[in-house]
Design a protein around this motif. Structure first.
Motif, PDB file in Angstrom:
ATOM      1  N   MET A   1     -34.273  59.982  70.817  1.00  0.00           N
ATOM      2  CA  MET A   1     -34.880  58.871  70.063  1.00  0.00           C
ATOM      3  C   MET A   1     -33.772  57.895  69.673  1.00  0.00           C
ATOM      4  N   SER A   2     -33.962  56.626  69.959  1.00  0.00           N
ATOM      5  CA  SER A   2     -32.999  55.598  69.576  1.00  0.00           C
ATOM      6  C   SER A   2     -33.682  54.562  68.709  1.00  0.00           C
ATOM      7  N   ASP A   3     -32.874  53.792  67.977  1.00  0.00           N
ATOM      8  CA  ASP A   3     -33.431  52.782  67.076  1.00  0.00           C
ATOM      9  C   ASP A   3     -34.282  51.769  67.820  1.00  0.00           C
ATOM     10  N   GLU A   4     -33.978  51.528  69.092  1.00  0.00           N
ATOM     11  CA  GLU A   4     -34.662  50.471  69.837  1.00  0.00           C
ATOM     12  C   GLU A   4     -36.044  50.886  70.313  1.00  0.00           C
ATOM     13  N   THR A   5     -36.347  52.188  70.274  1.00  0.00           N
ATOM     14  CA  THR A   5     -37.603  52.645  70.860  1.00  0.00           C
ATOM     15  C   THR A   5     -38.657  53.003  69.824  1.00  0.00           C
ATOM     16  N   VAL A   6     -38.405  52.751  68.547  1.00  0.00           N
ATOM     17  CA  VAL A   6     -39.329  53.196  67.518  1.00  0.00           C
ATOM     18  C   VAL A   6     -39.856  52.024  66.703  1.00  0.00           C
ATOM     19  N   SER A   7     -41.024  52.262  66.078  1.00  0.00           N
ATOM     20  CA  SER A   7     -41.594  51.294  65.153  1.00  0.00           C
ATOM     21  C   SER A   7     -40.956  51.487  63.787  1.00  0.00           C
ATOM     22  N   ARG A   8     -41.102  50.468  62.933  1.00  0.00           N
ATOM     23  CA  ARG A   8     -40.624  50.572  61.564  1.00  0.00           C
ATOM     24  C   ARG A   8     -41.761  50.274  60.598  1.00  0.00           C
ATOM     25  N   SER A   9     -41.572  50.712  59.356  1.00  0.00           N
ATOM     26  CA  SER A   9     -42.628  50.523  58.360  1.00  0.00           C
ATOM     27  C   SER A   9     -42.029  50.099  57.033  1.00  0.00           C
ATOM     28  N   CYS A  10     -42.815  49.340  56.286  1.00  0.00           N
ATOM     29  CA  CYS A  10     -42.377  48.823  54.990  1.00  0.00           C
ATOM     30  C   CYS A  10     -43.538  48.883  54.009  1.00  0.00           C
ATOM     31  N   ALA A  11     -43.280  49.415  52.822  1.00  0.00           N
ATOM     32  CA  ALA A  11     -44.286  49.468  51.764  1.00  0.00           C
ATOM     33  C   ALA A  11     -44.056  48.323  50.788  1.00  0.00           C
ATOM     34  N   LEU A  12     -45.103  47.567  50.510  1.00  0.00           N
ATOM     35  CA  LEU A  12     -45.059  46.515  49.495  1.00  0.00           C
ATOM     36  C   LEU A  12     -45.595  47.108  48.201  1.00  0.00           C
ATOM     37  N   ILE A  13     -44.734  47.194  47.185  1.00  0.00           N
ATOM     38  CA  ILE A  13     -45.120  47.847  45.940  1.00  0.00           C
ATOM     39  C   ILE A  13     -44.866  46.897  44.776  1.00  0.00           C
ATOM     40  N   GLY A  14     -45.444  47.218  43.635  1.00  0.00           N
ATOM     41  CA  GLY A  14     -45.218  46.402  42.449  1.00  0.00           C
ATOM     42  C   GLY A  14     -46.446  46.332  41.571  1.00  0.00           C
ATOM     43  N   PRO A  15     -46.314  45.766  40.378  1.00  0.00           N
ATOM     44  CA  PRO A  15     -47.411  45.751  39.409  1.00  0.00           C
ATOM     45  C   PRO A  15     -48.515  44.775  39.784  1.00  0.00           C
ATOM     46  N   PHE A  16     -49.655  44.992  39.178  1.00  0.00           N
ATOM     47  CA  PHE A  16     -50.806  44.115  39.375  1.00  0.00           C
ATOM     48  C   PHE A  16     -50.450  42.686  38.968  1.00  0.00           C
ATOM     49  N   GLY A  17     -50.867  41.738  39.790  1.00  0.00           N
ATOM     50  CA  GLY A  17     -50.643  40.334  39.469  1.00  0.00           C
ATOM     51  C   GLY A  17     -49.382  39.745  40.036  1.00  0.00           C
ATOM     52  N   GLY A  65     -51.837  47.472  42.952  1.00  0.00           N
ATOM     53  CA  GLY A  65     -51.001  47.166  41.804  1.00  0.00           C
ATOM     54  C   GLY A  65     -51.403  47.880  40.532  1.00  0.00           C
ATOM     55  N   SER A  66     -52.661  48.298  40.428  1.00  0.00           N
ATOM     56  CA  SER A  66     -53.084  48.986  39.209  1.00  0.00           C
ATOM     57  C   SER A  66     -52.349  50.307  39.078  1.00  0.00           C
ATOM     58  N   ILE A  67     -51.842  50.588  37.893  1.00  0.00           N
ATOM     59  CA  ILE A  67     -51.144  51.835  37.642  1.00  0.00           C
ATOM     60  C   ILE A  67     -52.064  53.026  37.863  1.00  0.00           C
ATOM     61  N   GLU A  68     -53.374  52.790  37.845  1.00  0.00           N
ATOM     62  CA  GLU A  68     -54.329  53.879  38.055  1.00  0.00           C
ATOM     63  C   GLU A  68     -54.348  54.358  39.504  1.00  0.00           C
ATOM     64  N   PHE A  69     -53.723  53.593  40.403  1.00  0.00           N
ATOM     65  CA  PHE A  69     -53.631  53.998  41.808  1.00  0.00           C
ATOM     66  C   PHE A  69     -52.174  54.217  42.206  1.00  0.00           C
ATOM     67  N   PHE A  70     -51.359  54.582  41.233  1.00  0.00           N
ATOM     68  CA  PHE A  70     -49.938  54.747  41.491  1.00  0.00           C
ATOM     69  C   PHE A  70     -49.675  55.850  42.516  1.00  0.00           C
ATOM     70  N   HIS A  71     -50.576  56.838  42.582  1.00  0.00           N
ATOM     71  CA  HIS A  71     -50.407  57.909  43.563  1.00  0.00           C
ATOM     72  C   HIS A  71     -50.428  57.370  44.988  1.00  0.00           C
ATOM     73  N   GLU A  72     -51.130  56.242  45.214  1.00  0.00           N
ATOM     74  CA  GLU A  72     -51.131  55.622  46.544  1.00  0.00           C
ATOM     75  C   GLU A  72     -49.746  55.048  46.852  1.00  0.00           C
ATOM     76  N   THR A  73     -49.089  54.493  45.848  1.00  0.00           N
ATOM     77  CA  THR A  73     -47.729  53.999  46.031  1.00  0.00           C
ATOM     78  C   THR A  73     -46.788  55.152  46.377  1.00  0.00           C
ATOM     79  N   GLU A  74     -46.914  56.262  45.664  1.00  0.00           N
ATOM     80  CA  GLU A  74     -46.053  57.414  45.940  1.00  0.00           C
ATOM     81  C   GLU A  74     -46.267  57.941  47.354  1.00  0.00           C
ATOM     82  N   ALA A  75     -47.527  57.932  47.830  1.00  0.00           N
ATOM     83  CA  ALA A  75     -47.809  58.373  49.200  1.00  0.00           C
ATOM     84  C   ALA A  75     -47.155  57.442  50.210  1.00  0.00           C
ATOM     85  N   ALA A  76     -47.229  56.128  49.947  1.00  0.00           N
ATOM     86  CA  ALA A  76     -46.619  55.158  50.858  1.00  0.00           C
ATOM     87  C   ALA A  76     -45.107  55.339  50.914  1.00  0.00           C
TER      88      ALA A  76
END
Length: 654
Positions: A1-17, A65-76
């Motif tokens: 596996m080399s860096d050139e042959t794989v996909s990358r992923s990014c999580a956008l996180i932060g508070p509501f609003g 962004g709601s703190i009530e769904f923070f577990h989704e951020t942790e999963a990401a």
């Protein structure tokens, strides 16, 4: 596996609003997503989108962004290669980013900060940076300095390249000459950047000490190395809705974000070997059946292959927000796999059913509950099936069947969370539900002994029914439970009937004068009578119930309420507010102290009646900018105040 042959992923996180979804849509639009995606489907859950930027494949995770769904951020964060923390430019709102900085540190996730909505910002960027830095365990390095025309930010200077750019509406920024008035501020920011980089590069440090100007290549290389390693976090800014700074962000992701191979190393996964994937979200998609969203850590996942004992029923990748079937997905990809019935969120999938587990965040403890009933009893079976699927989709949701009250209770992270669950039950499963506040599991006991005699006699054709018992009841110490004592002498009650008396006594105590279970009580059988033909287990049970019920009414019954030990976790500037809030709910404050490992946060401990905890999380969050939370556990039973006992007694008599 080399860096050139794989996909990358990014999580956008932060508070509501902060504008994460607007940034998500802007990134997808500039990454080749269909134009209609820019209008977006805004939801409360984790959203996944696919993009291609300058030939590179990316998966973007828009975390709620709601703190009530923070577990989704942790999963990401558990599956992404990189994170962008989207922040509001107002320093007063920086505190809302505290949980996200902490989660990034705990996940050891490389990230950068994107200060959004700067088109209306008139303050100083250095003040915003200082407020954010106070919350971050890593050095935050300002990569850009704003160029202003009056109060409006019209462009920026890249302090690494020392080049200036002007924003253009609907187009890429335009390269311009650096305004002379910005030079002092740019030099200040560049010095800060170089000093931060020199902390991790002795050669660069030596040059700075000798007043040797490093080459742009040296700066870019060290910046890239430190950013990918998570030693620093770059700070960029822009206005996502106007597409300002979004291309610049894409370039930072492309050049400075770690590769998927870097993430494999960071997670301790062997880069070589058979296919390995991990489920980070589970969906039940109507006719499409169960979908498992997975991160491919290693190898290739193919349609029809066997993973964790199940056959993959389709592989789908995201293009924009739409899914497209593909034959296979390689390392780094975030894709949906169909019909893996045995796969659960967090599961590790490989052809070998015995793959070692990978770290996965534990679901948060519930802090809010609602009792639910179907409006049509014929829907009870359908509700049971729907709840099973929704609980599989949402690890932060608990379905509790209360043994004390018989209620079905949804337990989750707050009002918004549970309302989202109810909305999904209505829309996806066509279930009409009524909700109400869960009943409190009160108990009862007695203050003084009582003695009652009861005779049950009934004569019908043939054998009749006869039993005679004299019982004494007496209070026991709190927590000592139920006790049955047999003091029969001389065979007043034959031995074969005594177990029936004990069983009936305990069963009758399941519902006392107030309608709740009676606890911490001793029942003594002291005398009785029988008939050689008409006595039976059933007759003695009936007589026992009669005696117990009459004795309870005479034994000074008292209502007991459960008292919970509550620990509130919140920024210390709100500690006094939390103490007042607990006091208004009959709480007894035990004390407070700084939470270990959480600078600037306190833990407030108190004993609070369970009857007062419903809605506590709503009030707590309203007083702490949405940041406060709590945990609880049962501590003891205590006598309920007279007004509450009277209210419960009236309700029981109806």
């Amino acid at each position: 596996m080399s860096d050139e042959t794989v996909s990358r992923s990014c999580a956008l996180i932060g508070p509501f609003g902060a504008g994460k979804t607007a940034l998500f849509e802007a990134l997808l639009e500039l990454g080749g997503a269909p134009p209609r995606r820019a209008r977006g489907a805004r939801g409360v859950g984790l959203q996944l989108g696919g993009a291609t930027y300058l030939g590179e494949s990316w998966s973007l995770l828009d975390c709620p962004g709601s703190i009530e769904f923070f577990h989704e951020t942790e999963a990401a964060l558990a599956v992404a290669d990189f994170a962008v923390l989207v922040a509001d430019p107002d320093p007063a709102r920086a505190l809302a980013c505290a949980p996200y900085f902490r989660a990034l540190a705990e996940a050891e996730m490389p990230y950068l900060v994107f200060i959004n909505r700067i088109d209306g910002f008139t303050g100083r960027m250095r003040d915003t940076l200082a407020a954010l830095q106070a919350l971050s365990r890593r050095p935050l390095v300002l990569r850009e300095v704003p160029i202003r025309a009056g109060e409006q930010i019209t462009g920026y200077v890249d302090v690494a390249s020392e080049r200036a750019w002007r924003y253009r509406e609907g187009a890429a920024s335009e390269l311009i000459a650096m305004p002379s008035e910005i030079v002092p501020r740019e030099q200040e920011a560049r010095t800060g950047l170089l000093e931060a980089l020199a902390d991790h590069d002795d050669a660069l440090l030596e040059k700075l000490l000798e007043d040797v100007v490093p080459t742009p290549e040296e700066v870019f290389e060290q910046l890239r190395r430190d950013q990918r390693a998570g030693a620093i976090a770059e700070v960029l800014f822009g206005a996502a809705e106007r597409r300002q700074g979004v291309r610049r962000l894409w370039k930072a992701l492309r050049h400075d974000a770690p590769s998927a191979l870097d993430s494999v190393r960071r997670r301790g996964v062997a880069a070589e070997g058979e296919a390995l994937a991990q489920v980070f979200k589970t969906l039940h998609a109507g006719h499409a059946g169960k979908l498992s969203l997975v991160r491919v850590w290693r190898g290739e996942v193919r349609d029809g292959m066997t993973l964790a004992g199940g056959r993959v029923g389709g592989v789908q990748r995201f293009v924009g927000d739409e899914m497209q079937k593909v034959a296979a997905a390689g390392p780094g990809a975030l894709v949906a796999l169909g019909r893996l019935e045995g796969a659960m969120t967090g599961s590790v999938l490989s052809p070998d059913d015995g793959a070692a587990p990978l770290p996965w965040p534990s679901p948060p403890a519930p802090v809010h509950g609602l009792a639910i009933t179907t409006e049509d009893r014929k829907d009870d079976v359908k509700l049971s099936s729907a709840l099973q699927k929704i609980a599989e989709e949402d690890p932060a949701l608990t379905i509790a069947q209360s043994p004390e009250t018989g209620e079905t209770v949804l337990q989750g992270q707050g009002e918004i969370h549970l309302n989202a669950v109810l909305e999904r039950l209505a829309k996806a499963y066509h279930l009409r539900l009524a909700t109400h506040r869960p009943r409190v599991a009160f108990k009862e006991t007695i203050r003084r002994p009582a003695r009652r005699h009861a005779r049950f006699k009934r004569q019908t054709g043939g054998h009749g029914q006869f039993a005679d018992v004299t019982l004494e009841i007496a209070p026991r110490g709190r927590g000592e439970g139920f006790s049955f004592i047999d003091k029969i002498v001389g065979g007043a009650v034959p031995r074969q009937f005594i177990p029936a008396v004990a069983e009936a006594a305990e069963a009758t105590l399941a519902k006392g004068v107030f309608g709740y279970p009676v606890v911490d009580i001793a029942v003594t059988l002291v005398d009785g009578g029988f008939h050689t033909v008409d006595s039976s287990d059933m007759a003695f049970k009936t007589a026992t119930r009669m005696a117990i019920q009459e004795a309870l009414a005479e034994a000074d019954p008292v209502l007991l309420e459960p008292i919970d030990h509550v620990t509130i976790i919140l920024p210390n500037e709100f500690t006094s507010s939390a103490q007042r809030l607990l006091s208004t709910r009959r709480g007894r404050i035990l004390g407070y102290a700084e939470k270990p490992g959480w600078p600037g946060w306190d833990e407030v401990e108190a004993l609070v009646p369970a009857a007062e905890l419903h809605g506590l999380i709503i009030d707590l969050r309203s007083q702490t900018q949405g940041l406060g939370t709590y945990r609880r556990h049962f501590d003891h039973l205590a006598e309920a105040p007279g007004a509450l006992a009277e209210k419960v007694a009236v309700a029981a008599s109806r």
